[in-house]
Design a protein around this motif. Structure first.
Motif, PDB file in Angstrom:
ATOM      1  N   LYS A  44      -8.586  70.773  46.876  1.00 44.80           N
ATOM      2  CA  LYS A  44      -7.279  70.767  46.214  1.00 44.80           C
ATOM      3  C   LYS A  44      -6.176  71.381  47.053  1.00 44.80           C
ATOM      4  CE  LYS A  44      -9.353  70.908  41.613  1.00 44.80           C
ATOM      5  NZ  LYS A  44      -9.547  71.682  40.370  1.00 44.80           N
ATOM      6  N   ASN A  52      -7.285  65.913  48.094  1.00 47.09           N
ATOM      7  CA  ASN A  52      -6.520  66.394  46.938  1.00 47.09           C
ATOM      8  C   ASN A  52      -6.787  65.520  45.715  1.00 47.09           C
ATOM      9  OD1 ASN A  52      -3.596  67.222  48.939  1.00 47.09           O
ATOM     10  ND2 ASN A  52      -5.451  68.363  48.576  1.00 47.09           N
ATOM     11  N   ASP A  56      -8.595  66.670  42.227  1.00 46.09           N
ATOM     12  CA  ASP A  56      -7.833  66.605  40.974  1.00 46.09           C
ATOM     13  C   ASP A  56      -8.461  65.627  39.986  1.00 46.09           C
ATOM     14  OD1 ASP A  56      -6.026  68.453  41.893  1.00 46.09           O
ATOM     15  OD2 ASP A  56      -4.594  66.971  42.630  1.00 46.09           O
ATOM     16  N   SER A  60     -10.021  66.555  36.356  1.00 49.17           N
ATOM     17  CA  SER A  60      -9.444  65.907  35.186  1.00 49.17           C
ATOM     18  C   SER A  60     -10.521  65.291  34.305  1.00 49.17           C
ATOM     19  CB  SER A  60      -8.446  64.830  35.629  1.00 49.17           C
ATOM     20  OG  SER A  60      -7.936  64.135  34.508  1.00 49.17           O
ATOM     21  N   GLU A 106     -10.420  75.535  39.552  1.00 51.42           N
ATOM     22  CA  GLU A 106      -9.038  75.867  39.204  1.00 51.42           C
ATOM     23  C   GLU A 106      -8.792  77.364  39.316  1.00 51.42           C
ATOM     24  OE1 GLU A 106      -6.099  73.832  37.981  1.00 51.42           O
ATOM     25  OE2 GLU A 106      -7.334  72.883  39.504  1.00 51.42           O
TER      26      GLU A 106
END
Length: 219
Positions: A44, A52, A56, A60, A106
């Motif tokens: 990320k 990236n 992501d 998700s 995250e």
């Protein structure tokens, strides 16, 4: 009130044995999820756009779908594609690791971004390789900042591990349910299971505070 906990006393050792199953699944899933979370976090923050997008998109999907769905897809769905059965234990570890990695990535990404950019620039100016900079400079500092969040994820994983009962893993929840079915009394064994999970969470909470305190004193 028709409650009689003495009825389930002979079955308590059987339920308690499920703690080892729960801890095995949670411990291995946490380690694999943490390692996978580091990889995803590096994806990320990478300057390579496809990485990236992969990081992501992965996050998700796994954050946007229920964990129990992911578990059932791995246990019941993958054998249809692979042509071979997957053991409940392997399916549980795989599902929890993949799911936990998404959340942990995250947390780690936020921890890395919180580090002063000047440290990276200084390391680059001194010719420190990217991998060594991350391993020796950035990640150790980020880990100190994100430790409370990581412990929360570990605690959440411990509680969510109870869903493995849907695929027949003999953890605390599964065993307490079986005891309830044997005696046609569900409240007592399920309440006992709740006490076990609560005790595990409290132990992890205290352990996290102890580790955090040690790390603060070492600064």
């Amino acid at each position: 009130m028709n409650l009689d906990f003495s009825v389930i006393v002979p079955s308590m050792p059987y339920i308690l044995k499920g703690i080892f199953v729960t801890l095995q699944i949670v411990g291995l899933s946490a380690l694999l999820g943490f390692a996978w979370g580091i990889v995803l976090a590096l994806f990320k923050i990478s300057r390579i756009k496809p990485l990236n997008w992969i990081g992501d998109a992965y996050t998700s999907v796994f954050r946007g779908t229920p964990l129990v769905l992911q578990l059932l897809i791995i246990y019941f769905g993958l054998p249809q594609i692979l042509g071979t059965n997957i053991s409940p234990y392997v399916a549980a570890v795989a599902a929890f690791s993949l799911n936990s990695g998404a959340y942990i990535s995250e947390v780690i990404r936020a921890g890395i971004n919180a580090i002063d950019k000047g440290q990276r620039e200084a390391a680059i100016a001194l010719g420190v390789p990217y991998s060594k900079m991350m391993k020796d400079i950035i990640l150790p500092q980020a880990f100190k900042n994100i430790l409370p969040a990581l412990m929360n994820e570990f605690i959440t994983l411990t509680k969510e591990s109870a869903i493995v009962t849907v695929i027949g893993v003999g953890d605390v929840m599964r065993r307490s349910y079986q005891v309830g079915a044997d005696y046609y009394r569900y409240f007592e064994p399920l309440l006992f299971a709740g006490l076990i999970y609560y005790s595990l969470v409290m132990i992890l909470t205290l352990l996290g505070k102890w580790v955090e305190g040690r790390m603060r004193r070492s600064d």
